[in-house]
Design an enzyme around this catalytic site. Structure first.
Site, mmCIF file in Angstrom:
data_model
loop_
_atom_site.group_PDB
_atom_site.id
_atom_site.type_symbol
_atom_site.label_atom_id
_atom_site.label_comp_id
_atom_site.label_asym_id
_atom_site.label_seq_id
_atom_site.Cartn_x
_atom_site.Cartn_y
_atom_site.Cartn_z
ATOM 1 N N THR A 45 20.629 -1.695 40.245
ATOM 2 C CA THR A 45 21.393 -2.420 39.231
ATOM 3 C C THR A 45 20.536 -2.603 37.976
ATOM 4 O O THR A 45 19.397 -3.061 38.058
ATOM 5 C CB THR A 45 21.819 -3.803 39.783
ATOM 6 O OG1 THR A 45 22.585 -3.579 40.961
ATOM 7 C CG2 THR A 45 22.630 -4.582 38.775
ATOM 8 N N CYS A 75 -10.742 -4.383 32.569
ATOM 9 C CA CYS A 75 -9.871 -3.485 31.812
ATOM 10 C C CYS A 75 -8.971 -2.693 32.748
ATOM 11 O O CYS A 75 -7.865 -2.327 32.409
ATOM 12 C CB CYS A 75 -10.687 -2.510 30.975
ATOM 13 S SG CYS A 75 -11.440 -3.323 29.568
ATOM 14 N N ALA A 111 8.170 -2.737 27.589
ATOM 15 C CA ALA A 111 8.653 -3.775 26.669
ATOM 16 C C ALA A 111 7.598 -4.842 26.409
ATOM 17 O O ALA A 111 7.462 -5.336 25.293
ATOM 18 C CB ALA A 111 9.921 -4.424 27.227
ATOM 19 N N HIS A 112 6.810 -5.183 27.447
ATOM 20 C CA HIS A 112 5.938 -6.365 27.282
ATOM 21 C C HIS A 112 4.674 -6.092 26.484
ATOM 22 O O HIS A 112 3.866 -6.999 26.257
ATOM 23 C CB HIS A 112 5.596 -6.986 28.642
ATOM 24 C CG HIS A 112 4.598 -6.236 29.456
ATOM 25 N ND1 HIS A 112 3.289 -6.623 29.543
ATOM 26 C CD2 HIS A 112 4.706 -5.126 30.216
ATOM 27 C CE1 HIS A 112 2.635 -5.783 30.347
ATOM 28 N NE2 HIS A 112 3.475 -4.863 30.759
#
Ligand SMILES: Cc1ncc(COP(=O)(O)O)c(C=O)c1O
Length: 419
Positions: free
Chosen positions: A245, A329, A205-206
């Site tokens: 969870t 990197c 997602a990030h």
């Protein structure tokens, strides 16, 4: 993005959170985020939000929602894909061999090293000098013992894209599973699992304007369900593949980020291409800048080497310019980048290399400011450089750096009108 420090050109490391994504997450951070496995109204409310997010991420890939497994990011998705698939198959005596690109992210390469310790063998396919993974080289590496092949859609250091269609065809012809690390590709190159015969695909997602700490693994169910050995043991969440969870706010954020990624695809691409052309054109003006990669790579990443300077001095001279420098990197791993080394770059060039990566919030002014700072640093460092003296006297870069690998200097390109 108007960064408080210097320009932020490190979107391949992480992107800022999209304000709309934060707004979608906010109720689950500020109010009650019940356990989505709980069978009561707040639990069912949370489960519905998780389900919407799953539909959104699935839709992005043209997959079915039940084919999405939440993870903590692409690192975990890569590990679950590579270890989970190889261990499941190996345990059933279906083979003992894995094929990967030598330029894969450490998450994939380290998982392969773990498999070697468990008795499997791994073939690492080397790239060409420009970072290309030749599908024919992948085909040559495959055998009847191969369980899995893994090749990233977009390399995280060079932005070089893989010919996934040709690689998938070779892997499928051998009957092996195919994993694609798409952490850098999502939102930058087309991904459609109905069209591409990929079995497993990792997302983060990030890298896509979503929150850190959440990702997903696509696990194909049709026409045949791909089986994996889980890495974790616990409750039965995610079909037992990833117990624990489900973090509601994170997952809702990922769903919102990927919905927006799909909506913004064309505008993002136009913006990235214009910025990239501007960046290349201005960098070419500095002179003595070598491209590590290909001109037709993903528009958000440009990897360059600054000739005639020492890597450490360059990193120190960058000040608060946020780019990824030399060995940074592969943060955490000492020494020059394994990707640039695999491409045949000599260590002094790999050390003097920078990855500049662009995104939705980057402005043309930030690009100009970054190039101005780089130009000033190069000028300062080259003033006393014997290497630069030789280069400016006309000696070829290949001779100065004693390498047989061709070093392609960045050349000015025309800026698109909408730049
Ligand atoms: C190609 C690739 N794979 C995997 C990862 C790891 O992603 P995450 O930070 O979500 O674990 C990254 C990010 O560094 C990446 O660029």
């Amino acid at each position: 993005m108007a960064a408080e420090s210097g320009p932020y050109l490190d979107y391949a490391a992480t992107t800022p959170l999209d304000p709309g994504v934060l707004a979608a997450m906010r109720p689950w951070l500020e109010g009650l985020a019940a356990n989505p496995s709980s069978d009561h109204p707040p639990g069912r409310h949370a489960a519905a939000a998780v389900s919407t997010a799953r539909v959104r991420v699935a839709a992005f890939l043209n997959a079915a929602p039940e084919e999405i497994v939440w993870t903590s990011g692409a690192t975990e998705a890569d590990n679950l894909a590579v270890l989970g698939a190889a261990r499941h198959q190996y345990g059933r005596g279906r083979g003992d061999h894995v094929v990967v690109a030598a330029t894969e992210h450490r998450a994939v390469l380290s998982a392969c090293e773990a498999l070697e310790r468990e008795g499997l063998s791994v073939t690492r396919v080397r790239p060409d000098a420009d970072g290309t993974i030749d599908p024919a080289a992948v085909a040559d590496a495959l055998s009847e013992r191969t369980l899995l092949a893994s090749v990233a859609a977009v390399n995280n250091e060079t932005g070089v894209t893989a010919d996934l269609d040709a690689i998938a065809a070779a892997v499928k012809a051998r009957g092996a599973l195919f994993h694609v690390d798409a952490a850098q590709a999502a939102g930058r190159v087309a991904l459609d699992v109905q069209r591409l015969p990929v079995d497993l695909l990792s997302l983060s997602a990030h890298k896509c304007y979503g929150p850190q700490g959440v990702g997903a693994l696509y696990v194909r169910r049709r026409p045949r369900r791909v089986r994996l050995a889980p890495l974790l043991h616990g409750g039965g969440q995610e079909g037992g593949l990833r117990p624990g969870t489900v973090p509601v706010a994170q997952v809702v954020g990922m769903g919102a980020a990927f919905a927006r990624l799909a909506e913004e695809a064309r505008a993002d691409e136009r913006h990235l291409r214009a910025l990239r052309a501007r960046l290349e054109q201005r960098l070419a003006g500095i002179g003595g800048i070598v491209r590590n990669g290909r001109a037709d790579g993903s528009p958000h990443i440009l990897n360059i080497a600054v000739l005639g300077v020492h890597g450490e001095a360059l990193a120190a001279a960058l000040g608060d310019l946020a780019v990824s420098a030399g060995s940074a990197c592969s943060a955490g791993s000492p020494g020059p980048s394994h990707v640039l080394r695999a491409m045949g770059r000599p260590d002094p060039i790999a050390h003097a290399s920078l990855r500049l990566s662009l995104g939705r919030m980057v402005t043309a002014a930030e690009v100009d400011e970054a190039v101005a700072r780089l130009a000033a640093a190069a000028r300062r460092l080259r003033a006393f450089s014997p290497l630069w003296r030789r280069l400016s006297a006309g000696e070829p870069a290949e001779a100065v750096y004693a390498t047989a690998t061709p070093l392609a200097l960045l050349e000015g390109c025309r800026e698109p009108a909408h730049g």
